[in-house]
Design an enzyme around this catalytic site. Structure first.
Site, PDB file in Angstrom:
ATOM      1  N   GLU A  12       0.847  -1.193   0.000  1.00  0.00           N
ATOM      2  CA  GLU A  12       0.000   0.000   0.000  1.00  0.00           C
ATOM      3  C   GLU A  12       0.880   1.240   0.000  1.00  0.00           C
ATOM      4  O   GLU A  12       1.922   1.290   0.655  1.00  0.00           O
ATOM      5  CB  GLU A  12      -0.920   0.004   1.219  1.00  0.00           C
ATOM      6  CG  GLU A  12      -1.903   1.162   1.240  1.00  0.00           C
ATOM      7  CD  GLU A  12      -2.901   1.059   2.383  1.00  0.00           C
ATOM      8  OE1 GLU A  12      -3.782   1.935   2.473  1.00  0.00           O
ATOM      9  OE2 GLU A  12      -2.792   0.095   3.179  1.00  0.00           O
ATOM     10  N   GLY A  13       0.441   2.240  -0.774  1.00  0.00           N
ATOM     11  CA  GLY A  13       1.146   3.507  -0.844  1.00  0.00           C
ATOM     12  C   GLY A  13       0.217   4.657  -0.514  1.00  0.00           C
ATOM     13  O   GLY A  13      -0.910   4.460  -0.049  1.00  0.00           O
ATOM     14  N   THR A  14       0.691   5.864  -0.755  1.00  0.00           N
ATOM     15  CA  THR A  14      -0.092   7.057  -0.442  1.00  0.00           C
ATOM     16  C   THR A  14      -1.332   7.160  -1.309  1.00  0.00           C
ATOM     17  O   THR A  14      -2.400   7.560  -0.833  1.00  0.00           O
ATOM     18  CB  THR A  14       0.770   8.314  -0.643  1.00  0.00           C
ATOM     19  OG1 THR A  14       1.983   8.173   0.109  1.00  0.00           O
ATOM     20  CG2 THR A  14       0.030   9.561  -0.176  1.00  0.00           C
ATOM     21  N   SER A  16      -2.477   4.566  -3.575  1.00  0.00           N
ATOM     22  CA  SER A  16      -3.058   3.321  -4.080  1.00  0.00           C
ATOM     23  C   SER A  16      -2.771   2.150  -3.150  1.00  0.00           C
ATOM     24  O   SER A  16      -1.933   2.237  -2.248  1.00  0.00           O
ATOM     25  CB  SER A  16      -2.510   3.007  -5.479  1.00  0.00           C
ATOM     26  OG  SER A  16      -1.109   2.810  -5.415  1.00  0.00           O
ATOM     27  N   ASP A 128      10.506   9.002 -10.195  1.00  0.00           N
ATOM     28  CA  ASP A 128      10.478   8.292  -8.911  1.00  0.00           C
ATOM     29  C   ASP A 128      11.120   6.911  -9.040  1.00  0.00           C
ATOM     30  O   ASP A 128      10.551   5.907  -8.605  1.00  0.00           O
ATOM     31  CB  ASP A 128       9.045   8.171  -8.400  1.00  0.00           C
ATOM     32  CG  ASP A 128       8.981   7.844  -6.907  1.00  0.00           C
ATOM     33  OD1 ASP A 128      10.005   8.020  -6.219  1.00  0.00           O
ATOM     34  OD2 ASP A 128       7.915   7.419  -6.426  1.00  0.00           O
TER      35      ASP A 128
END
EC number: 2.7.11.22
Length: 420
Positions: A12-14, A16, A128
């Site tokens: 999990e990311g910021t 998605s 990124d």
């Protein structure tokens, strides 16, 4: 998402959440990137940079493949169904006691540079590049997560706080968004060192500490380099002079070619920093280039068996018959005459508008002089435009041509630069 069954959470990311899913249609496993953002329309979905980038860059062996885009109009949810890889680079090196072999490092870095080169040639830079966004499956490496990507042709300044701090280039730290695609090469260089040593190259705790860590290793830049960084922030450019300790050699098994490429990728000045297409030609990747050339040759022989029957030396020893030489001289004379007459007028091709199903319509071609011979009446026949019908019929003129065919030896046309 009715066509997929959730298997488990990958990460999990910021913006998605990534889930492992199984398709109920083909039974294959995929990575589902469920976006946290709410989308209002399909137009908003199609304008998403990540989707545009993946559609433009695919297919490529080192770019994560986009399988399907699932958008629910009622809930406004969006999911990107991508191919499933084994792990990312961070997971690969985390907890390892011994670094990867240089052969494996070379293989991964060659593929990473291939992905960057393909991306930059298509007018996109990632912004990124970090171990978490580089995915591997056995010996195959693919670049993923294009949520931060931008067009190389878009107007500066860009977003200031982009990319993870440890992999952020000096021009990103010292300017208000004035950077280029070369930032991807700096980030890739940091990943290069981390794969080889299992340690981050510049582990800064904040922006000021980050630039200090960079200066500790590669030294402070000259004033000429600093003047290139436009629109500087409040951060002072009066850095105390540091020679730099040099890149730490935590692994003794790295070749001089490896260190040479690494230094070229983390050059302070982006104008002096190596580009992806240049990195692919570096001596460090000589073995990879040779293996790639050999593989391509095998594929060509497999798909074109007739080429394998021709001796390699014969491909460079072309011979012309006496008649062929005469025709070649005649052709050169005609070309010279045409050039003296002046350039021919060029017609611009109409632009294609692709919307839904595209209908292709045929148009008649101008009358062409025959090169096959004269007709029965002694005149040079003219091939008239043929109209496609249910049954093709030969004209009387064409029937006259058949019994009077004359064989010509056409000259070989030399292509400049090997182009086709």
């Amino acid at each position: 998402m009715k066509n997929y069954k959730a298997i488990g959470k990958i990460g999990e990311g910021t913006f998605s959440e990534v889930m492992k899913m199984q398709s109920l249609r083909d039974g294959n496993y995929y990575a589902c990137k469920q976006m946290k953002q709410h989308f209002e329309s399909i137009e908003q979905v199609n304008s998403l940079r990540e989707i545009q980038a993946l559609r433009r860059l695919n297919p490529h062996p080192n770019i994560l493949a986009l399988h399907e885009v699932v958008f629910d109009r009622k809930s406004g949810s969006l999911a990107l169904i991508c191919e499933l890889m084994d792990m990312n680079i961070y997971e690969l090196i985390r907890g390892r006691r011994h670094p990867l072999s240089e052969k494996k490092i070379m293989l991964y870095m060659y593929q990473l540079c291939k992905s960057l080169d393909h991306m930059h040639r298509n007018g996109i830079f990632h912004r990124d590049v970090k171990p978490e966004n580089i995915l591997v499956k056995q010996d195959v490496l693919k670049l993923g997560d294009f949520g931060s990507c931008r067009s190389v042709y878009s107007k500066q300044p860009y977003t200031e706080y982009i990319s993870t701090r440890w992999y952020r280039a000096p021009e990103c730290l010292l300017t208000d968004g004035f950077y280029t695609y070369k930032m991807d090469l700096w980030s890739a260089g940091c990943v290069f060192y981390e794969i080889a040593s299992l340690q981050p190259l510049f582990p800064g705790v904040n922006e000021l500490d980050q630039i200090s860590k960079i200066h500790d290793v590669i030294g402070t830049p000259c004033q000429k380099t600093l003047t290139k960084f436009k629109q500087s922030r409040a951060m002072s450019f009066d850095f105390p002079f540091k020679k730099g300790s040099g890149i730490p050699l935590l692994t003794a098994n790295l070749s001089p070619q490896c260190l040479s490429l690494l230094h070229a990728m983390v050059a302070y000045d982006p104008d002096e920093r190596i580009a992806a297409h240049q990195a692919l030609q570096h001596p460090y990747f000589q073995v990879q280039r040779a293996a790639e050339t050999q593989t391509l040759a095998k594929h060509r022989r497999a798909f074109c068996p007739k080429f394998s029957m021709v001796p390699e030396s014969s491909s460079h020893n072309w011979s012309f018959s006496q008649e062929g030489r005469k025709q070649k001289q005649s052709l050169r004379h005609e070309e010279g005459h045409a050039r003296r007459q002046g350039p021919t007028s060029l017609m611009e091709l109409p632009k294609l508008r692709l919307s839904g199903m595209t209908k292709l319509s045929s148009c008649s071609s101008p009358a062409l002089r025959s090169v096959l011979g004269t007709g029965a009446n002694g005149k040079v026949p003219v091939l008239r435009p043929l109209k496609c019908a249910a049954v093709n019929k030969k004209t009387d003129t064409q029937k006259d041509i058949k019994p009077h065919l004359k064989h010509y030896h056409l000259p070989t046309i030399n292509r400049k630069g090997g182009e086709y």
